[in-house]
Design a protein around this motif. Structure first.
Motif, PDB file in Angstrom:
ATOM      1  N   GLU A   1      -7.629 -26.109  92.816  1.00  0.00           N
ATOM      2  CA  GLU A   1      -7.009 -27.088  91.937  1.00  0.00           C
ATOM      3  C   GLU A   1      -6.055 -26.410  90.951  1.00  0.00           C
ATOM      4  OE1 GLU A   1      -9.672 -30.851  90.895  1.00  0.00           O
ATOM      5  OE2 GLU A   1      -9.441 -29.472  89.227  1.00  0.00           O
ATOM      6  N   LEU A   2      -6.463 -25.228  90.497  1.00  0.00           N
ATOM      7  CA  LEU A   2      -5.597 -24.469  89.585  1.00  0.00           C
ATOM      8  C   LEU A   2      -4.293 -24.099  90.299  1.00  0.00           C
ATOM      9  CD1 LEU A   2      -4.802 -22.723  87.124  1.00  0.00           C
ATOM     10  CD2 LEU A   2      -6.003 -20.845  88.232  1.00  0.00           C
TER      11      LEU A   2
ATOM     12  N   GLU B   1      -2.921 -25.649  92.606  1.00  0.00           N
ATOM     13  CA  GLU B   1      -2.144 -26.874  92.694  1.00  0.00           C
ATOM     14  C   GLU B   1      -1.414 -27.149  91.374  1.00  0.00           C
ATOM     15  OE1 GLU B   1      -3.753 -31.035  93.675  1.00  0.00           O
ATOM     16  OE2 GLU B   1      -4.577 -29.699  95.212  1.00  0.00           O
ATOM     17  N   ALA B   2      -2.147 -26.928  90.274  1.00  0.00           N
ATOM     18  CA  ALA B   2      -1.530 -27.132  88.956  1.00  0.00           C
ATOM     19  C   ALA B   2      -0.346 -26.183  88.771  1.00  0.00           C
ATOM     20  CB  ALA B   2      -2.559 -26.913  87.850  1.00  0.00           C
ATOM     21  N   LEU B   3      -0.497 -24.958  89.279  1.00  0.00           N
ATOM     22  CA  LEU B   3       0.609 -23.998  89.187  1.00  0.00           C
ATOM     23  C   LEU B   3       1.793 -24.502  90.002  1.00  0.00           C
ATOM     24  CD1 LEU B   3      -1.272 -20.599  89.557  1.00  0.00           C
ATOM     25  CD2 LEU B   3      -0.095 -21.425  87.526  1.00  0.00           C
ATOM     26  N   ASP B   4       1.496 -24.996  91.206  1.00  0.00           N
ATOM     27  CA  ASP B   4       2.561 -25.515  92.061  1.00  0.00           C
ATOM     28  C   ASP B   4       3.283 -26.684  91.397  1.00  0.00           C
ATOM     29  OD1 ASP B   4       2.264 -23.727  94.053  1.00  0.00           O
ATOM     30  OD2 ASP B   4       1.017 -24.990  95.329  1.00  0.00           O
ATOM     31  N   SER B   5       2.513 -27.534  90.683  1.00  0.00           N
ATOM     32  CA  SER B   5       3.118 -28.707  90.054  1.00  0.00           C
ATOM     33  C   SER B   5       4.084 -28.313  88.947  1.00  0.00           C
ATOM     34  CB  SER B   5       2.041 -29.600  89.453  1.00  0.00           C
ATOM     35  OG  SER B   5       1.075 -29.907  90.409  1.00  0.00           O
ATOM     36  N   ASN B   6       3.882 -27.119  88.407  1.00  0.00           N
ATOM     37  CA  ASN B   6       4.775 -26.680  87.334  1.00  0.00           C
ATOM     38  C   ASN B   6       5.777 -25.658  87.869  1.00  0.00           C
ATOM     39  OD1 ASN B   6       3.882 -28.000  84.738  1.00  0.00           O
ATOM     40  ND2 ASN B   6       1.947 -27.309  85.599  1.00  0.00           N
TER      41      ASN B   6
ATOM     42  N   ILE C   1     -10.654 -23.532  91.811  1.00  0.00           N
ATOM     43  CA  ILE C   1      -9.580 -22.530  91.857  1.00  0.00           C
ATOM     44  C   ILE C   1      -8.405 -23.083  92.669  1.00  0.00           C
ATOM     45  CG2 ILE C   1      -8.995 -20.161  92.517  1.00  0.00           C
ATOM     46  CD1 ILE C   1     -11.112 -20.626  90.157  1.00  0.00           C
TER      47      ILE C   1
END
Lengths: 397, 271
Positions: B141-142, B144-149, B139
């Motif tokens: 990591e998710l 983080e993925a949101l932050d990256s976008n 979770i």
């Protein structure tokens, strides 16, 4: 023309252009099942073609977090708009570290709009993502700083205003303060405090400027007024003491001045005597129980701490049962109505409509007027209201 | 607060017919139903909306406290139903909205007649012996993925969200616009979604329900769908021949048929 000798190098096959392109290429079924993948991408993943084609879906190549993002954002978008651009994801590699990439995709549709095939390009983005993380971190830090500053300003502001007005026997009292900018410390101030022999002191004013410099001046004049009022019973003398204080402060480089009304309340048999002095401040308004509103004439008073030998003007009034007193800063009078006109000269009429209310009602009425102006309220505004309890006020007030 | 503006409620279909309300999940907005909802317009009142924080909802209505749990979103569903004065409602919820639907149905059972849970999961993280499929680290990591976008959002989308009435076409032009929102809100919704545990709420559903489960789903795997089916009192489980988490986009035909078979024949509209 191509320089001689380079033709050989440029005799690339389409296959070679695809396989060894400087980016990853993928073709998948609409459900993500991988049909075709280029050598560059396989190299990044550390996988063979046999591991992938017909075996894996695109989302299988991603980190778990990336997979959720893919299922909840990327895949639906690709279906809905037929393309997705520049989505940041992480590839899982067999040799260990995750590989940050940027993925774009297009969906090829059949004649009836049925999705047939998704094509994806994958760009390595380690450096860019590292840079973006730095930006993100800087942004988060800036955000935290801003919050800290705002908190500090709010706390400081609170220390400059009386938290709650004291109970004065025979009076109802209420104050109002509006700060035009949340992150700025305003320059308006007021206070009401007990003196000896049942007397009370009060003041309300406006320091020139805003922010920390204004806060320093506000703090200085607050304790000067309170301390001087203990031994000076003439309001003009109190303002003169403040004037000296502010001008001495100039020696330290703080150039602050203000407009202010300072006054004393002395209880009478059925009311209070108000004696006040004004230093360049808009006139206090006396509300008569009968509905009339009188401005206390302090015309000619000059700002405190600004001029070499300023003149302060005194005025007195007697407040009977049901009468009241309203002090305010120019944030109230200079607030603009939607039609562009200022409240200014019409304030006595507005206040006349509030006669008979307890102090809180008077303040609420004026605050409501200010709130209704919305963007017309450009400056800070402070209001202090006092009303003498009387037959016309209900006991609960 | 106008509920219809807040949730950008859109109503279509047959006036007076039985209402069917579609609730989108975490990620995108009501566009997720574009291939399914029209199939019900002929004999239903079709209601679509965006959760607050998603799509074209009123972002100023977003409040971290109100939406600190799924109850806040369930409350919104009830307010929409109430505002439109709907009864005998068929509620179709996708992903996290399947659980939001459960909460709404449990809270106001009289309003709803059927509940459809598309790709549901009552708890995404493992709690042995229960297997949700994810760990806490996943979770994170998710998020983080949101932050990256995140960066692409702030510049391009900001002015549109803030209101750009003189250039409404901006919103249409933006790429990825169906699935964009304020990153803070997305992060918050992700956390609420993926850390919720609504297993105990399933037992409170007293109306017939339908569980639509994809044969392969990385987010809500078949065993979770079966678990949901088992925990519901009166439910039907349909396994869709589909891969992924969004069968309403990938296999809309199967989704429509399964819902149609589940619903009692529509009550004819009043003449």
């Amino acid at each position: 023309m191509t320089p001689p000798g380079l033709e050989v190098l440029l005799e690339e096959t389409l296959d070679d252009l695809y396989e060894r392109a400087p980016c990853g290429y993928l073709s998948t079924l609409p459900d993500g099942g991988i049909l075709k993948i280029n050598a560059t991408m396989l190299g990044w993943l550390g996988l063979t073609r046999a591991d992938v084609v017909g075996q894996k879906r695109f989302s299988d190549l991603l980190s778990v977090g990336g997979r959720i993002y893919h299922e909840t954002h990327f895949a639906p978008l690709l279906r809905m708009q037929g393309e997705v651009r520049g989505v940041a994801l992480d590839l899982v590699t067999t040799y260990g570290p995750r590989l940050p990439v940027l993925v774009s995709a297009t969906m090829t549709a059949g004649p009836d709009g049925e999705p047939l095939l998704a094509r994806m390009t994958v760009f390595e983005a380690s450096d860019r993502r590292a840079y973006e993380r730095e930006l993100l971190r800087a942004r988060q830090e800036a955000e935290q700083e801003r919050e800290r500053l705002q908190h500090l300003a709010t706390v400081l502001q609170r220390t400059l205003l009386p938290p709650a007005l004291p109970r004065v026997p025979g009076l109802t009292t209420a104050g109002y303060y509006h700060s035009a900018a949340v992150e700025q410390i305003g320059g308006d101030f007021y206070d009401l405090f007990p003196l000896d022999h049942d007397r009370w002191g009060f003041f309300l004013g406006d320091v020139c400027g805003k922010g920390p410099a204004a806060a320093v001046v506000t703090s200085l004049l607050r304790y000067t007024l309170r301390a001087t009022a203990v031994y000076e019973s003439d309001p003009v003398s109190v303002l003169e003491a403040l004037d000296s204080g502010l001008r001495q402060q100039r020696a330290t480089g703080e150039r602050g001045w203000c407009t202010v009304v300072f006054g004393l309340l002395t209880p009478l048999d059925d009311g209070f005597r108000v004696s006040l002095a004004s230093g360049g401040h808009p006139p206090a308004l006396v509300m008569r129980a009968g509905g009339r509103v009188e401005a206390m004439d302090t015309v000619g008073g000059q700002p405190v701490g600004l001029l070499p030998d300023p003149r302060f003007v005194a005025a007195t009034a007697v407040l009977g049962p049901g009468d009241g007193l309203v002090l305010y800063t120019d944030g109230l009078t200079e607030a603009r109505r939607p039609d562009g006109t200022m409240i200014d000269d019409t304030l006595p009429q507005v206040v006349a409509g509030l006669v008979g209310l307890a102090a809180q009602g008077v303040v609420d009425g004026l605050a409501e007027l200010l709130t209704s102006l919305g963007p017309g309220l450009a400056d800070d505004a402070a209001i202090l209201a006092l009303t003498v309890r009387g037959a016309s006020l209900s006991p609960s007030d | 607060m106008n509920v219809r503006t807040r949730n950008r409620v859109t109503v279509s279909g047959r006036v007076g017919a039985r209402p069917i309300v579609f609730a989108h999940g975490f990620g995108c907005d009501q566009n997720m139903w574009r291939l399914v909802a029209p199939a019900f317009a002929g004999d239903h009142r079709v209601v679509l909306f965006d959760h607050v924080g998603a799509g074209r909802s009123d972002l100023s209505a977003w409040d971290p406290d109100r939406y600190a749990t799924l109850d806040g979103y369930a409350q919104d569903v009830l307010e929409i139903v109430d505002d439109l004065d709907l009864d005998d409602v068929v509620l179709v919820g996708h992903s996290v909205s399947a659980m939001i639907g459960v909460l709404a149905v449990v809270r106001a059972p009289a309003r709803f007649s059927r509940l459809v849970l598309v790709s549901p999961s009552p708890r995404y993280t493992d709690a042995p012996p229960y297997r949700g499929g994810f760990t806490e680290a996943d979770i994170d990591e998710l998020l983080e993925a949101l932050d990256s976008n995140y960066l692409g959002w702030s510049g391009a989308m900001g002015p549109v969200i803030m209101g750009n009435p003189d250039r409404p076409e901006l919103a249409e032009e933006l790429t990825n616009s169906f699935c964009r929102t304020d990153p803070e809100i997305a992060r918050h919704f992700a956390r609420v979604t993926f850390t919720s545990d609504n297993r105990a709420d399933l037992g409170g559903v007293r109306i017939p329900s339908l569980v639509l489960q994809c044969r392969q789903d990385a987010i809500a795997p078949p065993e979770v769908g079966r678990w949901v089916h088992g925990a519901l009192d009166d439910s039907r489980l349909v396994i869709l021949e589909a891969a992924g988490h969004c069968p309403q986009l990938s296999e809309p035909g199967q989704v429509v048929s399964a819902i149609r078979e589940f619903l009692p024949s529509p009550v004819p509209a009043a003449p």
